[in-house]
Enzyme design. Structure first.
Site, short mmCIF file in Angstrom:
data_model
loop_
_atom_site.label_atom_id
_atom_site.label_comp_id
_atom_site.label_asym_id
_atom_site.label_seq_id
_atom_site.Cartn_x
_atom_site.Cartn_y
_atom_site.Cartn_z
N ASP A 1 22.49 61.21 31.88
CA ASP A 1 22.36 62.44 31.09
C ASP A 1 23.75 63.05 31.07
OD1 ASP A 1 22.07 65.02 30.14
OD2 ASP A 1 20.12 65.32 31.10
N ASN B 1 28.87 58.43 22.58
CA ASN B 1 28.03 58.58 21.38
C ASN B 1 26.99 59.68 21.53
OD1 ASN B 1 26.43 57.45 18.89
ND2 ASN B 1 24.97 57.49 20.59
N TYR C 1 27.42 72.80 16.01
CA TYR C 1 27.67 71.37 15.80
C TYR C 1 29.08 71.10 15.27
CZ TYR C 1 27.08 66.52 14.40
OH TYR C 1 27.24 65.15 14.26
N LYS D 1 32.35 69.19 17.27
CA LYS D 1 33.03 67.96 16.85
C LYS D 1 34.54 68.22 16.67
CE LYS D 1 29.44 65.31 17.04
NZ LYS D 1 29.32 64.27 18.07
N THR E 1 19.16 58.79 10.62
CA THR E 1 18.71 58.77 12.02
C THR E 1 17.86 60.02 12.27
OG1 THR E 1 20.60 60.06 12.79
CG2 THR E 1 20.86 57.65 12.80
P1 NAP Z 1 20.24 60.57 17.26
O1 NAP Z 1 19.50 59.52 16.52
O2 NAP Z 1 19.68 61.93 17.39
O3 NAP Z 1 20.57 59.97 18.72
C1 NAP Z 1 21.27 60.75 19.65
C2 NAP Z 1 21.30 60.02 20.97
O4 NAP Z 1 21.98 60.86 21.92
C3 NAP Z 1 19.90 59.75 21.55
O5 NAP Z 1 19.91 58.54 22.24
C4 NAP Z 1 19.73 60.91 22.52
O6 NAP Z 1 18.82 60.63 23.58
C5 NAP Z 1 21.14 60.99 23.06
N1 NAP Z 1 21.41 62.22 23.79
C6 NAP Z 1 21.29 63.50 23.38
N2 NAP Z 1 21.59 64.34 24.38
C7 NAP Z 1 21.91 63.57 25.45
C8 NAP Z 1 22.31 63.83 26.78
N3 NAP Z 1 22.44 65.08 27.26
N4 NAP Z 1 22.58 62.78 27.60
C9 NAP Z 1 22.45 61.51 27.17
N5 NAP Z 1 22.04 61.19 25.93
C10 NAP Z 1 21.78 62.22 25.09
O7 NAP Z 1 21.71 60.78 16.66
P2 NAP Z 1 22.67 59.78 15.83
O8 NAP Z 1 22.56 60.14 14.42
O9 NAP Z 1 22.44 58.39 16.27
O10 NAP Z 1 24.09 60.31 16.32
C11 NAP Z 1 24.89 59.63 17.27
C12 NAP Z 1 26.26 60.28 17.31
O11 NAP Z 1 26.86 60.22 16.01
C13 NAP Z 1 26.22 61.76 17.69
O12 NAP Z 1 27.32 62.07 18.50
C14 NAP Z 1 26.33 62.46 16.35
O13 NAP Z 1 26.86 63.76 16.45
C15 NAP Z 1 27.27 61.51 15.61
N6 NAP Z 1 27.16 61.65 14.14
C16 NAP Z 1 26.00 61.40 13.51
C17 NAP Z 1 25.92 61.54 12.13
C18 NAP Z 1 24.64 61.28 11.36
O14 NAP Z 1 24.62 61.48 10.12
N7 NAP Z 1 23.56 60.83 11.99
C19 NAP Z 1 27.06 61.91 11.40
C20 NAP Z 1 28.25 62.15 12.08
C21 NAP Z 1 28.29 62.00 13.45
P3 NAP Z 1 17.24 61.06 23.47
O15 NAP Z 1 16.56 59.99 22.67
O16 NAP Z 1 16.84 61.08 24.91
O17 NAP Z 1 17.19 62.41 22.80
#
Ligand code: NAP
Length: 242
Positions: free
Chosen positions: A60, A87, A165, A169, A200
């Site tokens: 975590d 990530n 958010y 970043k 996602t």
């Molecule tokens: P997601 O599907 O919501 O997945 C987020 C992941 O982070 C999940 O595995 C979640 O675990 C984990 N997480 C959250 N808080 C945590 C903590 N305290 N300790 C450990 N794990 C934790 O998000 P995603 O879209 O894949 O995003 C991944 C990364 O890409 C993020 O940093 C996000 O900001 C970045 N990003 C995403 C987008 C987009 O459009 N999706 C765009 C730009 C950047 P749980 O399952 O336990 O909640």
């Protein structure tokens, strides 16, 4: 020698796709998950795709004790780390809104994971990365964190405001540069990746891009050659302004 890669928040979404991609490239994958049950499910799902060398690491990122414990266990079992993909992230604001309407509770909780979590994991894993011949750190950022893009008021980067958010970043970008500058003389490269707007849970499945497509930029930065860049910010198309 087989590379050892830790991906935080790898139980779903882009993190899972990064773990899969690195596994397919022959890395030993340390699949980071804060919930052991969700992590085990993801590890099994990854094995079902043919990625066998995958190990669950309970971490975590918002909990310093959990981060220290994960680093200790990686040290005992593997003795080093070649790649760290920061990530894990949250986007707690449901909709964009003017910053004057932000909730400080959401902002603080966002920073606990996105900013302090990334700093904490980086600091804890750095001694292990220093034992690698070619350490790579990739921080998942976002175009929404780019000050250069947000300064153009005609763009979505200026209008899609989420005080917690977006600024978390921006902070990740600064963290990326600080570590890249400190480590520039050695073999560890530190870069930031914008995966783009992706389908996602974070976007409530609104994005057009798949997690596998989004993962490409992070996988590329995780596997940079020795003459590759450090202290830079990229999306799939190329460099982005800080
Ligand atoms: P997601 O599907 O919501 O997945 C987020 C992941 O982070 C999940 O595995 C979640 O675990 C984990 N997480 C959250 N808080 C945590 C903590 N305290 N300790 C450990 N794990 C934790 O998000 P995603 O879209 O894949 O995003 C991944 C990364 O890409 C993020 O940093 C996000 O900001 C970045 N990003 C995403 C987008 C987009 O459009 N999706 C765009 C730009 C950047 P749980 O399952 O336990 O909640």
């Amino acid at each position: 020698m087989k590379r050892i890669a830790l991906v935080t928040g790898a139980n779903k979404g882009i993190g899972f796709a990064v773990a899969q991609g690195l596994g397919e490239l022959g890395h030993t994958v340390l699949l980071g998950a804060r919930d052991v049950g969700r992590g085990e499910q993801a590890r099994n799902a990854l094995r079902d795709t043919g990625v066998d060398d995958v190990h669950l690491v309970a971490i975590d990122v918002a909990d310093d004790a959990s981060v220290a414990d994960a680093a200790h266990r990686i040290d005992l079992e593997f003795g080093r780390l070649d790649t760290l993909v920061n990530n894990a992230g949250v986007k707690l604001e449901f909709h964009p809104a003017p910053p004057s309407q932000a909730s400080m509770e959401e902002v603080r909780a966002t920073y606990a994971t996105n900013v302090f979590g990334t700093m904490s994991v980086t600091l804890a894993m750095l001694p292990l990365l220093r034992r690698s011949e070619a350490g790579r750190i990739v921080n998942l950022s976002s175009g929404l964190g780019s000050l250069g893009l947000a300064a153009d008021t005609s763009t979505v980067y200026a209008t899609k405001c989420m005080l917690g958010y977006n600024t978390s970043k921006t902070a990740i970008n600064a963290v990326t540069l600080q570590f890249a500058n400190e480590l520039r003389a050695g073999p560890i490269k530190v870069n930031a990746a914008d995966p783009g707007y992706t389908n996602t849970d974070m976007t409530h499945r609104d994005g057009a891009r798949t997690a596998s497509q989004a993962a490409r930029v992070a996988i590329r930065l995780a596997t940079l050659p020795d003459d590759g860049p450090t202290g830079a910010f990229f999306d799939n198309a190329g460099p982005l302004p800080w």
